[in-house]
Design an enzyme around this catalytic site. Structure first.
Site, PDB file in Angstrom:
ATOM      1  CB  THR A  54      26.067   1.387  20.136  1.00  0.00           C
ATOM      2  OG1 THR A  54      26.005   0.244  19.317  1.00  0.00           O
ATOM      3  CG2 THR A  54      25.881   1.021  21.582  1.00  0.00           C
TER       4      THR A  54
ATOM      5  CB  THR B  67      23.279  -0.923  20.125  1.00  0.00           C
ATOM      6  OG1 THR B  67      23.655  -0.634  18.787  1.00  0.00           O
ATOM      7  CG2 THR B  67      23.280  -2.432  20.320  1.00  0.00           C
TER       8      THR B  67
ATOM      9  N   GLY C 193      30.435   2.171  19.506  1.00  0.00           N
ATOM     10  CA  GLY C 193      31.618   2.018  18.659  1.00  0.00           C
ATOM     11  C   GLY C 193      31.948   0.598  18.259  1.00  0.00           C
TER      12      GLY C 193
HETATM   13  O1  DON Z   1      26.808  -5.125  20.807  1.00  0.00           O
HETATM   14  C1  DON Z   1      27.753  -4.778  20.120  1.00  0.00           C
HETATM   15  O2  DON Z   1      28.909  -4.955  20.435  1.00  0.00           O
HETATM   16  C2  DON Z   1      27.490  -4.036  18.835  1.00  0.00           C
HETATM   17  N1  DON Z   1      26.205  -4.410  18.308  1.00  0.00           N
HETATM   18  C3  DON Z   1      27.601  -2.571  19.076  1.00  0.00           C
HETATM   19  C4  DON Z   1      27.408  -1.748  17.850  1.00  0.00           C
HETATM   20  C5  DON Z   1      27.908  -0.369  17.964  1.00  0.00           C
HETATM   21  O3  DON Z   1      28.434   0.025  18.952  1.00  0.00           O
HETATM   22  C6  DON Z   1      27.792   0.476  16.761  1.00  0.00           C
HETATM   23  N2  DON Z   1      28.136   1.827  17.087  1.00  0.00           N
HETATM   24  N3  DON Z   1      28.790   2.637  16.724  1.00  0.00           N
END
Ligand code: DON
Length: 575
Positions: free
Chosen positions: A385, A403, A477
């Site tokens: 993300t 993301t 994250g």
């Molecule tokens: O929307 C969400 O909470 C997740 N899809 C976010 C994914 C994410 O932050 C991956 N990154 N490091």
């Protein structure tokens, strides 16, 4: 701390000279450009120097924060394809300089043909990987709709001016950083496995990628050109839409032309809360971020954390106890509020928060198995993300997290259109009790239904002090997003750190289940660890947590931009 930062900056300067393609001065560290930047008339902090520069150039041309946001968003889709996107979604938090707040939910939606058990086999078991890889993992993308909707309402420069720099970056190429080279090489097999025609995938190179290589993305340039020419219908209709549906039909994807045409982002009322005299604005469902963050801050107000110190056993223990309760509530009660009655008021109610505080033993870890979510009777009412932060010279502020879910989303490039599709469907609860890729649990509140948005943890946040802009903050994250934003805020407000110190500080995380504290290497020393273990905590070291890009308004009114040293993130300001 300062010395540590300086060393990091120096390493980065040399890396960026070699890798970022522009003139030597373009990404040189200076007081207004680098991991830390201080300036009076505007600030942009993003995950990639090229995207930061696009935003900065737009501000310099007289664009406002929303214009810069649109420019940055499209630029990240080109220069930061692991998370920057056309094929994903996200959340925008916008504070106008007069204090009015707006938030836009452009989260992906489940396709019209989606159904609750779509990732289960005939025995009712989750089919491993199906919500993560390949065409079926994708929700209907929301980013383009979100950007255009925000631009229509608040933008001041023509859309073409904002997209043009990204078209150029895609067409002429940009020089990749060493981190990107490593990353593209690492995911090569996944790209090959998930694409019909690996030769057409720009991120696949014969041999190995190296720092400084030029990445040219011609199909992506054409897709951007169609959006520039035709706006929304350049993506949700016509050639781009047809290419998306063809890609779906080439595998087991279920997104239709109708799904694309019907997609709409939604204005939401931000979640608000007070914390030690500061006012916090964050994202409402379909993100859990705002509710969870405000719960954590309200719980924290019951403890003198600044007196206890930032990484002492006492503070880490208390944060953990708060987090395990907040994530238990998240799993039970949070989902897309268009489909599920989220008990927002009850979850943020002062008496309920006090009840939760009373359950915390100051010297002993609670077993997560014994922590229950809020009982419904108590309800009073029915890496990857990316985050960027922008403040313009009029004081308008943007906090935006976006993301395609895990790194490079579903790993599927829309053939002929040059962009990656998300694997956001994994953020739904495929089956109650079965964790998603981030270990998060859920149930009915976050079950799959046609056109429903999957629950997110994204937490783009804006904080005011005495009615004035104070901080713009957010991070990627996965499940750790909420706790990283929480710690960054505590680091500044409770522990007196500068924005850069707060961003660089090592992070710790707990999410109820699995029942352990994840820590970045070196988060605390052995004595603190031993003390925590004696209280009954399990501690596990993991790779880095979060990439916080934030801006702080300092007492003299200047802006301190802080780009996370864990990534290629870069801050630039206008003096
Ligand atoms: O929307 C969400 O909470 C997740 N899809 C976010 C994914 C994410 O932050 C991956 N990154 N490091």
């Amino acid at each position: 701390m300062k010395h540590h930062l300086k060393l990091l900056s120096l390493t980065l300067i040399s890396v960026l000279f070699l890798t970022c393609g522009g003139s030597k001065t373009e990404f040189e560290t200076s007081p207004t450009s680098g991991k830390t930047a201080v300036a009076n008339n505007g600030m942009v902090v993003t995950a990639h120097p090229e995207a930061t520069k696009v935003g900065m150039d737009i501000l310099k041309q007289g664009g406002n924060a929303v214009d810069a946001m649109v420019g940055v968003h499209f630029a990240l889709a080109v220069v930061y394809p692991s998370a920057g996107n056309l094929g994903g979604g996200g959340f925008m938090m916008y504070r106008k300089n007069d204090g009015e707040l707006f938030s836009l939910d452009f989260r992906e939606k489940a396709p019209g043909n989606a159904y609750e058990d779509m990732y289960l086999d005939e025995n009712g078991d989750v089919i491993p990987g199906e919500s993560l890889y390949g065409q079926k993992a994708s929700g209907v993308p929301g980013s383009v709709d979100g950007m255009l909707k925000a631009h229509e309402k608040f933008g001041s420069l023509p859309l073409a001016t904002l997209i043009e720099p990204s078209i150029k970056l895609a067409k002429k190429g940009f020089r990749i950083t060493s981190k990107q080279a490593r990353n593209y090489n690492y995911f090569k097999d996944d790209f090959i496995k998930n694409n019909r025609n690996p030769k057409k995938v720009t991120l696949i190179k014969e041999g190995q990628w190296e720092e400084g290589d030029l990445l040219v993305q011609k199909d992506l340039a054409e897709t951007l050109e169609r959006i520039k020419q035709n706006g929304r219908s350049g993506f949700y209709q016509g050639k781009t839409a047809e290419l998306i549906v063809a890609e779906m039909n080439a595998g087991n994807g279920i997104i239709t032309l109708e799904d694309l045409e019907n997609y709409n982002s939604a204005w939401r009322t931000p979640i608000t809360g007070n914390f030690r005299g500061y006012k916090v604005y964050s994202m409402a469902p379909s993100s859990s971020g705002g509710i969870a963050l405000v719960q954590l801050l309200k719980l924290s107000e019951h403890f003198p954390l600044s007196e206890y110190g930032s990484k002492t056993a006492k503070t880490v223990h208390l944060m953990t106890e708060m987090e395990r309760r907040v994530y238990a509530d998240r799993a039970e009660h949070l989902g897309d509020s268009d489909f599920w009655d989220v008990p927002v008021k009850a979850l943020l109610d002062d008496d309920y928060i006090a009840e939760r505080v009373a359950q915390i033993d100051p010297s002993k870890a609670t077993d997560s198995g014994e922590v229950r979510a809020m009982e419904l009777d108590n309800i009073v009412e029915g890496e990857e993300t990316t985050h960027y932060s922008i403040v313009d010279n009029m004081g308008n502020a943007i906090s935006l997290t976006t993301t395609i879910n895990s790194a490079y989303g579903s790993k599927v490039f829309v053939e002929g259109a040059g962009f990656l599709m998300n694997n956001e469907m994994d953020d739904f609860s495929a089956k109650p009790g079965v964790p998603n890729v981030y270990g998060l649990l859920g149930g009915a509140a976050n079950s799959i239904q046609p056109e429903k948005r999957m629950l997110s943890a994204m937490t783009p946040t804006i904080i005011e002090k005495d009615g004035q802009l104070f901080m713009v903050v957010g991070t990627p994250g996965g499940s750790t997003i909420i706790t990283s934003v929480y710690q960054t805020i505590l680091n500044v407000i409770d522990h007196g750190m500068t924005m850069s110190e707060a961003v660089s500080e090592k992070r710790v995380h707990h999410q109820w289940k699995p029942d352990w504290i994840s820590i970045e290497k070196g988060a605390f020393d052995d004595a603190v660890r031993a003390e925590l273990e004696a209280m009954g905590h399990v501690i596990k070291e993991r790779s880095s947590i979060g990439r916080v890009d934030a801006i702080l308004v300092r007492p003299d009114g200047s802006l301190e931009g802080a780009a996370d040293p864990r990534g290629d993130d870069w801050a630039m300001g206008i003096e």
